[in-house]
Design an enzyme around this catalytic site. Structure first.
Site, mmCIF file in Angstrom:
data_model
loop_
_atom_site.group_PDB
_atom_site.id
_atom_site.type_symbol
_atom_site.label_atom_id
_atom_site.label_comp_id
_atom_site.label_asym_id
_atom_site.label_seq_id
_atom_site.Cartn_x
_atom_site.Cartn_y
_atom_site.Cartn_z
ATOM 1 C CG ASP A 175 40.485 38.130 38.366
ATOM 2 O OD1 ASP A 175 39.757 37.936 37.384
ATOM 3 O OD2 ASP A 175 40.075 38.062 39.543
ATOM 4 C CG MET A 226 36.888 32.627 44.922
ATOM 5 S SD MET A 226 36.861 33.851 43.631
ATOM 6 C CE MET A 226 37.486 32.885 42.253
ATOM 7 C CG HIS A 249 39.838 38.381 43.242
ATOM 8 N ND1 HIS A 249 39.341 37.355 42.485
ATOM 9 C CD2 HIS A 249 40.183 37.830 44.437
ATOM 10 C CE1 HIS A 249 39.392 36.229 43.179
ATOM 11 N NE2 HIS A 249 39.912 36.497 44.376
ATOM 12 C CG MET A 296 43.032 35.390 43.516
ATOM 13 S SD MET A 296 42.404 34.925 41.893
ATOM 14 C CE MET A 296 42.336 36.551 41.120
ATOM 15 N N GLY A 326 42.482 31.152 39.787
ATOM 16 C CA GLY A 326 43.722 31.028 39.017
ATOM 17 C C GLY A 326 43.515 31.199 37.531
ATOM 18 C CG PHE A 327 43.887 29.124 35.176
ATOM 19 C CD1 PHE A 327 44.255 28.377 36.284
ATOM 20 C CD2 PHE A 327 44.881 29.576 34.317
ATOM 21 C CE1 PHE A 327 45.587 28.046 36.525
ATOM 22 C CE2 PHE A 327 46.225 29.255 34.539
ATOM 23 C CZ PHE A 327 46.578 28.486 35.651
ATOM 24 N N GLY A 353 34.121 36.908 33.062
ATOM 25 C CA GLY A 353 35.179 37.228 32.103
ATOM 26 C C GLY A 353 34.831 36.597 30.759
ATOM 27 C CB SER A 401 36.996 38.916 35.257
ATOM 28 O OG SER A 401 38.353 38.522 35.152
ATOM 29 C CG MET A 441 45.694 35.674 39.401
ATOM 30 S SD MET A 441 45.246 34.493 38.107
ATOM 31 C CE MET A 441 43.474 34.731 38.079
ATOM 32 N N GLY A 490 37.471 30.929 32.375
ATOM 33 C CA GLY A 490 36.975 29.864 31.498
ATOM 34 C C GLY A 490 36.706 28.533 32.164
ATOM 35 C CG ASP A 546 35.431 35.870 40.579
ATOM 36 O OD1 ASP A 546 36.441 36.360 41.116
ATOM 37 O OD2 ASP A 546 35.370 35.597 39.364
ATOM 38 N N GLY A 547 33.259 33.339 38.859
ATOM 39 C CA GLY A 547 33.842 32.134 38.257
ATOM 40 C C GLY A 547 32.813 31.269 37.565
ATOM 41 N N GLY A 548 32.945 31.169 36.224
ATOM 42 C CA GLY A 548 32.078 30.251 35.471
ATOM 43 C C GLY A 548 30.654 30.727 35.295
ATOM 44 C CG HIS A 584 36.649 40.935 39.196
ATOM 45 N ND1 HIS A 584 36.259 40.963 40.521
ATOM 46 C CD2 HIS A 584 37.418 39.837 39.062
ATOM 47 C CE1 HIS A 584 36.764 39.895 41.152
ATOM 48 N NE2 HIS A 584 37.470 39.215 40.284
HETATM 49 C C1 DX5 Z 1 39.601 33.353 38.626
HETATM 50 C C2 DX5 Z 1 39.195 34.817 38.700
HETATM 51 C C3 DX5 Z 1 37.854 35.062 38.080
HETATM 52 C C4 DX5 Z 1 37.817 34.673 36.626
HETATM 53 C C5 DX5 Z 1 36.406 34.763 36.095
HETATM 54 O O1 DX5 Z 1 40.645 33.124 39.548
HETATM 55 O O2 DX5 Z 1 39.130 35.237 40.033
HETATM 56 O O3 DX5 Z 1 37.524 36.441 38.220
HETATM 57 O O4 DX5 Z 1 38.636 35.537 35.884
HETATM 58 O O5 DX5 Z 1 36.472 34.399 34.762
HETATM 59 P P1 DX5 Z 1 35.333 33.505 34.078
HETATM 60 O O6 DX5 Z 1 34.109 34.372 34.068
HETATM 61 O O7 DX5 Z 1 35.866 33.240 32.715
HETATM 62 O O8 DX5 Z 1 35.175 32.283 34.918
HETATM 63 ZN ZN ZN Z 2 38.348 37.295 40.403
#
Ligand code: DX5
Ligand code: ZN
Length: 219
Positions: free
Chosen positions: A36, A138, A67, A69, A143-144, A198, A9, A38, A146, A176-178, A34
């Site tokens: 993102d 997800m 992606h 959002m 949204g973020f 990411g 990401s 937003m 980390g 996707d995420g964490g 990827h």
């Molecule tokens: C969050 C994004 C994810 C995020 C993943 O809304 O859709 O793609 O950037 O980032 P990490 O890997 O840091 O959770």
């Molecule tokens: Zn994403």
């Protein structure tokens, strides 16, 4: 042996150097990029739009795994398709008619992704599952970057894998995420085909992108 695909990401990249960061991801062995998007409305954050994607297109041949959002999303599909997206992933809550938006994405010959937030059930997309190329699970609230991985989504991944196998469907399961070096193995075991990351890819090992991608792929 399942081929694990990594879709880094760019939300965690240096936004002042996005072109070079994308080149580093490709050289580091990424399979997709990827992106993102937003809108500050569907999610409480704002990132990039079609003009940036259009300018990034020339930096890599890798597929742009976009992606979205954003909501409402239907009227923006064309501009992301024309900007160079290869996979266009939407959230079912962001369109009045999921079937119509899927048809529109296909009209531009793009692959269709549908994303399920942690609290969104599989049944929101089940009627369209045969027309979907990618289900984006997800594992954080969008949204973020980390944020911490939410293990309760593992059951959803397993359920999607079961549906895919029982109906002999071809959609990819992307998570996707964490995602990090400690949880990626269990996520893959649950049935994930593609891992989005990411923070782990850009920040671990002093930001050694190549070794971080290789380490995720070796899980
Ligand atoms: C969050 C994004 C994810 C995020 C993943 O809304 O859709 O793609 O950037 O980032 P990490 O890997 O840091 O959770
Ligand atoms: Zn994403």
């Amino acid at each position: 042996m399942k081929k694990i695909q990594i879709s880094p990401s760019i939300l965690s990249a240096d936004f002042s150097q996005l072109g070079n960061e994308i080149k580093k991801l490709e050289e580091g062995g990424a399979d997709l990029i990827h992106v993102d998007v937003m809108d500050g409305h569907f999610v409480p954050n704002l990132t990039i739009g079609p003009p940036v994607i259009e300018n990034l297109r020339k930096y890599t041949k890798l597929p742009f795994d976009v992606h979205l959002m954003i909501s409402p999303v239907h009227n923006y599909i064309e501009s992301y398709a024309r900007a160079g997206a290869d996979i266009i992933t939407i959230h079912p809550e962001a369109t009045e008619n999921l079937k119509e938006t899927i048809i529109l994405i296909k009209k531009f010959s793009k692959k269709v992704g549908v994303s399920l937030n942690p609290k969104t059930e599989i049944n929101t997309l089940i009627d369209e599952i045969e027309n979907i190329d990618l289900v984006l699970v997800m594992s954080v609230n969008p949204g973020f970057g980390g944020q911490k991985f939410m293990p309760e989504v593992l059951d959803k991944i397993k359920e999607l894998k079961k549906i895919k196998d029982e109906r002999q469907l071809k959609f990819n399961i992307e998570v996707d995420g964490g995602i990090n070096f400690n949880n990626s193995k269990i996520i893959l075991k649950a049935g994930a085909d593609i891992l989005v990351s990411g923070t782990t890819i850009f920040k671990e090992n002093n930001g050694d992108i190549k070794s971080n991608i290789e380490k995720l792929k070796s899980m």
